[in-house]
Design a protein around this motif. Structure first.
Motif: not given
Length: 109
Positions: A95-97, A13-21, A85-87, A6-11
């Motif tokens: 924008d996730f580290a 309006d809510g939280i962005l969730a990125l799937s494991k996929k 490459i992953i980093a 879960f990333l909450n720094r984009y806006n």
């Protein structure tokens, strides 16, 4: 284990969730790029049966790469290339580290 980061720094309006996929796809992409680097150095390279595993815990992505490589492939170069490459991909795409990478390498005999 969790299935989303879960990333909450984009806006506001809510939280962005990125799937494991998403992270699994980035890991497979990194492995493909490393295979191409090894091929260009005229070495047989990496076995196509390599595995990428992703686990998410406490909003942190944990990568595990299990690879079989030829004896003339430099382990440290391989590990460093995958980590770089992953980093780069994680920072550019989302924008996730917050991640860990474990690379296990076996040599073909």
């Amino acid at each position: 284990m969790e299935n989303y980061v879960f990333l909450n720094r984009y806006n506001n309006d809510g939280i962005l969730a990125l799937s494991k996929k998403v992270f699994l796809s980035l890991g497979e992409h990194a492995l493909y790029n490393v295979k191409e680097i090894i091929k260009k150095s005229n070495k047989k390279g990496i076995n196509l049966n390599d595995q990428v595993q992703v686990a998410i815990k406490n909003n942190r992505v944990n990568y595990k790469f299990n690879m079989m490589v030829d004896t003339d492939v430099d382990d440290e170069l391989l590990k460093t290339s995958i980590k770089d490459i992953i980093a780069t991909n994680l920072l550019m795409i989302c924008d996730f580290a917050s991640f860990d990478i474990d690379v296990k390498v076996k040599k073909n005999k």
